[in-house]
Design an enzyme around this catalytic site. Sequence first.
Site, PDB file in Angstrom:
ATOM      1  N   GLY A  21      10.007  -4.523 -13.776  1.00  0.00           N
ATOM      2  CA  GLY A  21       9.498  -5.852 -14.105  1.00  0.00           C
ATOM      3  C   GLY A  21       8.025  -5.802 -14.461  1.00  0.00           C
ATOM      4  O   GLY A  21       7.594  -4.939 -15.224  1.00  0.00           O
ATOM      5  N   GLY A  22       7.248  -6.733 -13.884  1.00  0.00           N
ATOM      6  CA  GLY A  22       5.833  -6.844 -14.210  1.00  0.00           C
ATOM      7  C   GLY A  22       5.068  -5.571 -13.897  1.00  0.00           C
ATOM      8  O   GLY A  22       4.353  -5.032 -14.740  1.00  0.00           O
ATOM      9  N   ARG A  54       4.168 -10.907 -19.988  1.00  0.00           N
ATOM     10  CA  ARG A  54       3.460  -9.812 -19.328  1.00  0.00           C
ATOM     11  C   ARG A  54       4.269  -8.521 -19.251  1.00  0.00           C
ATOM     12  O   ARG A  54       3.705  -7.459 -19.033  1.00  0.00           O
ATOM     13  CB  ARG A  54       3.039 -10.238 -17.922  1.00  0.00           C
ATOM     14  CG  ARG A  54       4.215 -10.489 -16.997  1.00  0.00           C
ATOM     15  CD  ARG A  54       3.795 -11.257 -15.764  1.00  0.00           C
ATOM     16  NE  ARG A  54       4.930 -11.497 -14.893  1.00  0.00           N
ATOM     17  CZ  ARG A  54       5.888 -12.383 -15.157  1.00  0.00           C
ATOM     18  NH1 ARG A  54       5.872 -13.092 -16.262  1.00  0.00           N
ATOM     19  NH2 ARG A  54       6.883 -12.547 -14.309  1.00  0.00           N
ATOM     20  N   ASP A 112      10.683  -6.866  -6.292  1.00  0.00           N
ATOM     21  CA  ASP A 112      10.389  -8.294  -6.244  1.00  0.00           C
ATOM     22  C   ASP A 112      10.887  -8.972  -4.979  1.00  0.00           C
ATOM     23  O   ASP A 112      10.844 -10.172  -4.881  1.00  0.00           O
ATOM     24  CB  ASP A 112      10.980  -8.990  -7.473  1.00  0.00           C
ATOM     25  CG  ASP A 112      12.496  -8.879  -7.501  1.00  0.00           C
ATOM     26  OD1 ASP A 112      13.062  -8.201  -6.622  1.00  0.00           O
ATOM     27  OD2 ASP A 112      13.106  -9.466  -8.401  1.00  0.00           O
ATOM     28  N   ARG A 117      12.836  -3.927  -0.652  1.00  0.00           N
ATOM     29  CA  ARG A 117      11.740  -3.066  -0.195  1.00  0.00           C
ATOM     30  C   ARG A 117      12.094  -2.396   1.124  1.00  0.00           C
ATOM     31  O   ARG A 117      11.847  -1.212   1.336  1.00  0.00           O
ATOM     32  CB  ARG A 117      10.468  -3.895   0.005  1.00  0.00           C
ATOM     33  CG  ARG A 117       9.773  -4.276  -1.276  1.00  0.00           C
ATOM     34  CD  ARG A 117       8.420  -4.884  -0.935  1.00  0.00           C
ATOM     35  NE  ARG A 117       7.582  -4.965  -2.109  1.00  0.00           N
ATOM     36  CZ  ARG A 117       7.387  -6.082  -2.803  1.00  0.00           C
ATOM     37  NH1 ARG A 117       7.962  -7.199  -2.423  1.00  0.00           N
ATOM     38  NH2 ARG A 117       6.616  -6.077  -3.868  1.00  0.00           N
ATOM     39  N   CYS A 168      17.002 -16.698 -12.638  1.00  0.00           N
ATOM     40  CA  CYS A 168      18.332 -17.311 -12.686  1.00  0.00           C
ATOM     41  C   CYS A 168      18.516 -18.323 -11.556  1.00  0.00           C
ATOM     42  O   CYS A 168      19.258 -19.289 -11.688  1.00  0.00           O
ATOM     43  CB  CYS A 168      19.427 -16.249 -12.660  1.00  0.00           C
ATOM     44  SG  CYS A 168      19.384 -15.222 -11.204  1.00  0.00           S
ATOM     45  N   CYS A 432       7.756   0.641  16.160  1.00  0.00           N
ATOM     46  CA  CYS A 432       8.545   0.266  14.980  1.00  0.00           C
ATOM     47  C   CYS A 432       9.974   0.780  15.145  1.00  0.00           C
ATOM     48  O   CYS A 432      10.187   1.977  15.329  1.00  0.00           O
ATOM     49  CB  CYS A 432       7.905   0.860  13.726  1.00  0.00           C
ATOM     50  SG  CYS A 432       8.895   0.653  12.237  1.00  0.00           S
ATOM     51  N   CYS A 435      10.987   3.420  12.003  1.00  0.00           N
ATOM     52  CA  CYS A 435      10.543   4.810  11.869  1.00  0.00           C
ATOM     53  C   CYS A 435      10.314   5.494  13.214  1.00  0.00           C
ATOM     54  O   CYS A 435       9.950   6.658  13.264  1.00  0.00           O
ATOM     55  CB  CYS A 435       9.318   4.910  10.966  1.00  0.00           C
ATOM     56  SG  CYS A 435       7.832   4.162  11.626  1.00  0.00           S
TER      57      CYS A 435
HETATM   58 ZN   LIG Z   1       7.708   2.001  10.836  1.00  0.00          ZN
END
Ligand SMILES: [Zn+2]
Length: 661
Positions: A21-22, A54, A112, A117, A168, A432, A435
Amino acid sequence: MASQQQLSAVKGAKVLMVGAGGIGCELLKTLALSGFQDIHIIDMDTIEVSNLNRQFLFRRSHVGLSKAKVARDAVLRFRPNINITPYHANVKDPDFNVDFFKKFNVVLNGLDNLDARRHVNRLCLAADVPLVESGTTGFLGQVTVHLKGKTECYECQPKPAPKTYPVCTITSTPSKFVHCIVWAKDLLFAKLFGDTTQDNDLNVRSSDAAGSSENSKDVFERRKDEDIEDYGRRIFDHVFGYNIEMALSNEDTWKNRNRPRPIYSKDALPEKSIKQNGSVEKNGSTDDPSSVSAMASLGMRSPQDVWSLMENSKVFLEALKLFFTTREKEIGSLSFDKDDQLAVEFVTAAANIRASSFGIPLHSLFEAKGIAGNIVHAVATTNAVIAGLIVIEAIKVLQNDTKNYRMTYCLEYPTKNMLLMPVEPFEPNKSCYVCSETPLSLEINTYQSKLRDFVEKIVKAKLGMHSPIIMHGSALLYEVGDDLEEDMVANYAANLEKVLSELPSPVTGGTMLTVEDMQQELVCNVNIKHREEFDEEKEPDGMVLVGWSQPSSTEKKEENHRVSDVGTSNSSRPIAELNEDAEISTMEETDVVPTKKRKLSTASKNATSPSSSKVPADTDNHGKVEEIDDDDDDDDVVVMLDGNPDNTKTRRVVTSKNLCV
Ligand SMILES: [Zn+2]
């Protein structure tokens, strides 16, 4: 000038880009021009008109085609001898498993949404492949490096979900009021009152849809001598009636969604009422066009009232009429301005009618204005800067130059004459769950909450697992998969409806559950703590996940390590919790919270002594966290000085939520 060593590292590297994308367009171009020769790129999206301003590898003729494939073809035109492998697919597809990720030397994200992610973060950890992560919002941007065991992973810090809306969703399948606002403001308002030579997605769809009946004539154009009332009704019927009917004809779209209801003006308000209501003369008598108001014209006073469908329909038609009768000269050059009363009235009414069509709760003008006024537009330059920084970090990763990894923030206004703020990466957060192997704790009423609540609200929404397996000791309580026996599927379905304490292997206080996602190769243990009562407002899930948080503020001072959330309201905000009125963007890479100039300049003053750019070592700022006083809690700036201001390695100047991305 690149060194020989750099060049050979770059030439021999196999890189995976996620997102075209961008940021992705800029990144693919920069990689190709930097000498990379083996680039794989995954993107499930097709090109939309609104991308073209863009995402420069795409042209009008590419609308509807795969971003990954078109981006590849565009770059091969100027770098024909490199290998670019496109995948028009979702990165969460099972094909992109740990073995697939292991093939790459580095993974570069230009994504996005939070969900993808997190997924990529987990696969990179499982495959032990370095990840360079990125995001932009308007003028703000950031690049971070994640290396298993060496730096924090993308999920080491709990983060609020970013507010992103795929095109969309806006054009076809809104599910929240903000989607309707974006549609009303960026598409309909722009189409009717803005520059009509600019393509927008409403234009494309509407003219396509209207092709047969209107002979491809622009339905939004007012016909010669067309009565303004008739024109208003025609637009109303087209966007809220006809277009919805057209959308409904695509059955696939509505398989798992509520079907919208077409609304025609004759149903929304009686024929007489629009003829009776409204007085152009009354409004026309004023010299100041910005004081023209459909509400005033209709005798509606309170901006706090939530209007009925009929009231919204009246405001819609009245506002449209007033634009054409009192502000005709501006038509064709208007852009939405939250301080333009008539524009806000029009957008509120249009958004509410659309919301009504899609079964979304309606909002007052006051609320709608707040939502509409907060939209952050993507800036192509920021994407280009961020793409360059991604490549710089990727080259360090390929050279194993661990000591020089930097997280870099791109700011809107200079701080200490710098727009780019490099920060040394943080160490992994020992608590965490992604990880490290630290178990989580869940406070839950085991006599009331069902397994389904646990799966939906915790495992999927909070832990971001897509295909979870839930075990109590060796007993399987739940799993999903295509290859399950029918009786097992029935068994798990039955388990979902049982309260935890009544499961075949009862889950009560003190139980430890193991939750696993096979694709992400992520396992985590959840200690169950029974709790009777929850605060409905503060703990609406009826359960609280604890044990996954950043170090407490005391620890922070001792470690001199992290400043991102000090003093802000977000320090313990659980992941995926939406606060959608806080900031909104229609753009793809939204992550970074916009920061006001006032605050950054204040921050800058605190960080800089008047006579030089250095902070004297004996100032009051030494070793302290400075928080800028503010009347809102969404975009505080926190400045930390640790007494060594000349060394960018140890100076950290960040906006509070930048780190939370
Ligand atoms: Zn972590």
